[in-house]
Design an enzyme around this catalytic site. Structure first.
Site, PDB file in Angstrom:
ATOM      1  N   LYS A  67     -44.824  -2.012  15.113  1.00  0.00           N
ATOM      2  CA  LYS A  67     -43.330  -1.948  15.368  1.00  0.00           C
ATOM      3  C   LYS A  67     -42.859  -0.769  14.770  1.00  0.00           C
ATOM      4  O   LYS A  67     -42.956  -0.236  13.775  1.00  0.00           O
ATOM      5  CB  LYS A  67     -42.523  -3.071  14.699  1.00  0.00           C
ATOM      6  CG  LYS A  67     -40.802  -3.165  15.293  1.00  0.00           C
ATOM      7  CD  LYS A  67     -40.629  -3.828  16.326  1.00  0.00           C
ATOM      8  CE  LYS A  67     -39.314  -3.693  16.836  1.00  0.00           C
ATOM      9  NZ  LYS A  67     -39.091  -2.331  17.744  1.00  0.00           N
ATOM     10  N   LYS A  91     -41.835  -1.070   5.877  1.00  0.00           N
ATOM     11  CA  LYS A  91     -40.614  -1.269   5.901  1.00  0.00           C
ATOM     12  C   LYS A  91     -40.565  -2.839   6.386  1.00  0.00           C
ATOM     13  O   LYS A  91     -39.674  -3.774   5.861  1.00  0.00           O
ATOM     14  CB  LYS A  91     -39.741  -0.523   6.815  1.00  0.00           C
ATOM     15  CG  LYS A  91     -38.404  -0.630   6.868  1.00  0.00           C
ATOM     16  CD  LYS A  91     -37.931   0.453   8.109  1.00  0.00           C
ATOM     17  CE  LYS A  91     -37.945   1.774   7.722  1.00  0.00           C
ATOM     18  NZ  LYS A  91     -37.524   2.717   8.856  1.00  0.00           N
ATOM     19  N   LYS A 103     -45.322   4.094  15.244  1.00  0.00           N
ATOM     20  CA  LYS A 103     -44.525   4.967  15.433  1.00  0.00           C
ATOM     21  C   LYS A 103     -45.025   5.780  16.629  1.00  0.00           C
ATOM     22  O   LYS A 103     -46.175   6.109  16.739  1.00  0.00           O
ATOM     23  CB  LYS A 103     -44.160   5.827  14.239  1.00  0.00           C
ATOM     24  CG  LYS A 103     -42.603   6.600  14.278  1.00  0.00           C
ATOM     25  CD  LYS A 103     -41.534   5.473  13.805  1.00  0.00           C
ATOM     26  CE  LYS A 103     -40.289   6.242  13.615  1.00  0.00           C
ATOM     27  NZ  LYS A 103     -39.397   5.350  12.944  1.00  0.00           N
ATOM     28  N   THR A 187     -28.798   0.134  11.535  1.00  0.00           N
ATOM     29  CA  THR A 187     -29.320   0.612  10.420  1.00  0.00           C
ATOM     30  C   THR A 187     -28.139   1.027   9.454  1.00  0.00           C
ATOM     31  O   THR A 187     -28.330   0.531   8.180  1.00  0.00           O
ATOM     32  CB  THR A 187     -29.873   1.902  11.025  1.00  0.00           C
ATOM     33  OG1 THR A 187     -30.973   1.621  12.107  1.00  0.00           O
ATOM     34  CG2 THR A 187     -30.909   2.456   9.640  1.00  0.00           C
ATOM     35  N   ASN A 217     -26.898   8.197  15.037  1.00  0.00           N
ATOM     36  CA  ASN A 217     -26.492   6.703  15.369  1.00  0.00           C
ATOM     37  C   ASN A 217     -26.301   6.186  13.667  1.00  0.00           C
ATOM     38  O   ASN A 217     -25.385   5.610  13.359  1.00  0.00           O
ATOM     39  CB  ASN A 217     -27.542   6.091  15.878  1.00  0.00           C
ATOM     40  CG  ASN A 217     -27.358   4.468  15.823  1.00  0.00           C
ATOM     41  OD1 ASN A 217     -26.363   3.999  16.066  1.00  0.00           O
ATOM     42  ND2 ASN A 217     -28.345   3.865  15.557  1.00  0.00           N
ATOM     43  N   SER A 345     -33.776  -5.351  15.410  1.00  0.00           N
ATOM     44  CA  SER A 345     -34.693  -5.022  16.424  1.00  0.00           C
ATOM     45  C   SER A 345     -35.820  -6.153  17.000  1.00  0.00           C
ATOM     46  O   SER A 345     -36.000  -6.743  17.774  1.00  0.00           O
ATOM     47  CB  SER A 345     -35.731  -3.773  16.257  1.00  0.00           C
ATOM     48  OG  SER A 345     -35.181  -2.631  16.938  1.00  0.00           O
TER      49      SER A 345
HETATM   50  N1  GLU Z   1     -36.801   4.038  14.242  1.00  0.00           N
HETATM   51  C1  GLU Z   1     -36.066   3.036  13.325  1.00  0.00           C
HETATM   52  C2  GLU Z   1     -36.702   2.912  12.114  1.00  0.00           C
HETATM   53  O1  GLU Z   1     -37.165   4.027  11.572  1.00  0.00           O
HETATM   54  C3  GLU Z   1     -36.137   1.458  13.915  1.00  0.00           C
HETATM   55  C4  GLU Z   1     -37.378   0.984  14.382  1.00  0.00           C
HETATM   56  C5  GLU Z   1     -37.334  -0.091  15.093  1.00  0.00           C
HETATM   57  O2  GLU Z   1     -36.214  -0.446  15.571  1.00  0.00           O
HETATM   58  O3  GLU Z   1     -38.296  -0.632  15.565  1.00  0.00           O
HETATM   59  O4  GLU Z   1     -36.859   1.945  11.164  1.00  0.00           O
END
Ligand code: GLU
Length: 406
Positions: A67, A91, A103, A187, A217, A345
């Site tokens: 994810k 995370k 990623k 976030t 954002n 998410s």
């Molecule tokens: N890009 C965001 C992060 O760095 C969210 C990733 C997601 O929602 O999967 O945490």
């Protein structure tokens, strides 16, 4: 030289020093499960063909599907994507959501593309990645410069290619194609919940002076939420520059200003400063919400905040961590502070899979519960372990990943 992946591995080694883990487990975490490079052909509006470099790193899936977001940036390269994928694995473990870490990215400055070119590029990424992603396998999302609209194109392309109707392969989508209520501010809001816990623990003033680097954002939503809670946002930056206004920036007015002027510089009543000046302003809370490697050994001795909260991924280098720790400035690490995005998410993915649509109030309540719980847990563990919050968050995450592997 600050290679983000080297920084990430050095953070891992530093946590492992405080609490040693099984060496085989550690060596397994030194590289991703899979690293994919693609070349995406895009027909440009002038009829020429341009090739863009794209990536997906699937780091670890012990706790669930890979994810993590997809970043569009001119400086995006594989070491950055690897670091970001690794941090996602940690995370998701910190937030205790059933996801692994991944990623993606494309090396591109999206501001230089027309909307049609951007759509073709986004669909092109999906065409090449479709066999490697899916609701149970890998679930991408927005990151720097990727929007709900882009996620909408991507999920549409994925369903065209595979026939999948769940819409659960991408999160951060528009509500009309299965997006979740509350994913936009998630976030920033998650960071706010964490901040409220820490504000009490550290006896910070009721109204804090706050400096925010980044007005995308994440930074934009955090600024608005913190201002509504009675704090003063005294300085802010975007990719083009920074402003200061000691009596507090009106965030709603700044949003309007930016819509018209495409920049925050020149905002009435403010003065322009440099990004370097912004980071070392005296304040209660400094919130890096942009890119990696902003607080380094070059400026860590000059930081004048009482608390640093990382809403960006990887903004503080390990050397800077040491300096800040020795100076008694706590850093709420990215893998805790910005976990609200991936948490909502994951709620989106769950709603898609079970065919539900939760209210915003429900989403926020569930998010608050997680952020409150994990922030308290990590703060208390850091006291037991007698170390900083980053090493503690790593240790908590590693324990959970190791447990899942067992
Ligand atoms: N890009 C965001 C992060 O760095 C969210 C990733 C997601 O929602 O999967 O945490």
């Amino acid at each position: 030289m600050n290679n983000p992946f080297q920084n990430a591995l050095s953070q891992l080694a530093r946590a492992n020093k405080v609490k040693p883990f099984n060496p085989e487990f550690m060596s397994r975490l030194h590289q991703p499960n899979r690293e994919v490079h693609i070349s995406i052909p895009v027909k440009m509006d002038d009829g020429t063909l341009k090739i863009f470099e794209g990536y997906r790193v699937q780091y670890n899936n012990a706790r669930g599907p890979y994810k993590g977001g997809i970043r569009y940036h001119q400086d995006t390269e594989i070491n950055e994507v690897k670091a970001l994928a690794f941090w996602m694995a940690l995370k998701c473990a910190v937030a205790n959501i059933p996801m692994g870490g991944g990623k993606g990215g494309i090396t591109v400055d999206p501001k230089e593309l027309t909307k049609t070119e951007l759509e073709n590029l986004s669909r092109g990424w999906v065409k090449l990645m479709a066999p490697l992603i899916g609701p149970e396998v890998d679930v991408p999302a927005p990151d720097v410069n990727t929007t709900p609209e882009i996620m909408g194109w991507m999920v549409d392309e994925y369903s065209k290619i595979t026939g999948d109707k769940t819409n659960a392969t991408f999160t951060g989508k528009p509500i009309s194609v299965g997006g979740s209520e509350g994913r936009g501010p998630a976030t920033g809001l998650g960071g706010f919940y964490t901040f409220k816990v820490m504000q009490e623990k550290l006896s910070l003033p009721e109204s804090c002076d706050i400096v925010i680097q980044g007005f995308g954002n994440v930074g934009g939503n955090a600024a608005e939420i913190l201002a509504n809670d009675g704090h003063k946002i005294i300085a802010l930056s975007d990719s083009k520059g920074a402003i200061i206004k000691e009596d507090g920036i009106d965030i709603v007015a700044l949003n309007e200003y930016k819509k018209v002027n495409k920049r925050i510089g020149g905002f009435p009543g403010s003065r322009e400063i440099t990004n370097a000046e912004l980071l070392v302003l005296p304040c209660d809370v400094l919130i890096p919400s942009a890119l990696e490697n902003q607080i380094t050994e070059e400026n860590a001795n000059n930081i004048q905040a009482k608390l640093v909260m990382e809403l960006a991924n990887g903004p503080t280098t390990p050397e800077a961590d040491d300096i800040l720790y020795s100076r008694g400035i706590p850093v709420i690490p990215d893998i805790l502070a910005n976990a609200g995005g991936v948490t909502v998410s994951t709620f989106e993915w769950e709603q898609n899979l079970i065919g539900e649509h939760w209210t915003e109030a429900d989403v926020f309540a569930k998010l608050k519960k997680i952020m409150d719980q994990e922030t308290n847990l990590i703060y208390n563990r850091s006291k037991e372990l007698n170390t900083d919050l980053r090493r503690t968050a790593f240790i908590v995450a590693l324990e959970r990943i190791e447990q899942a592997i067992k």
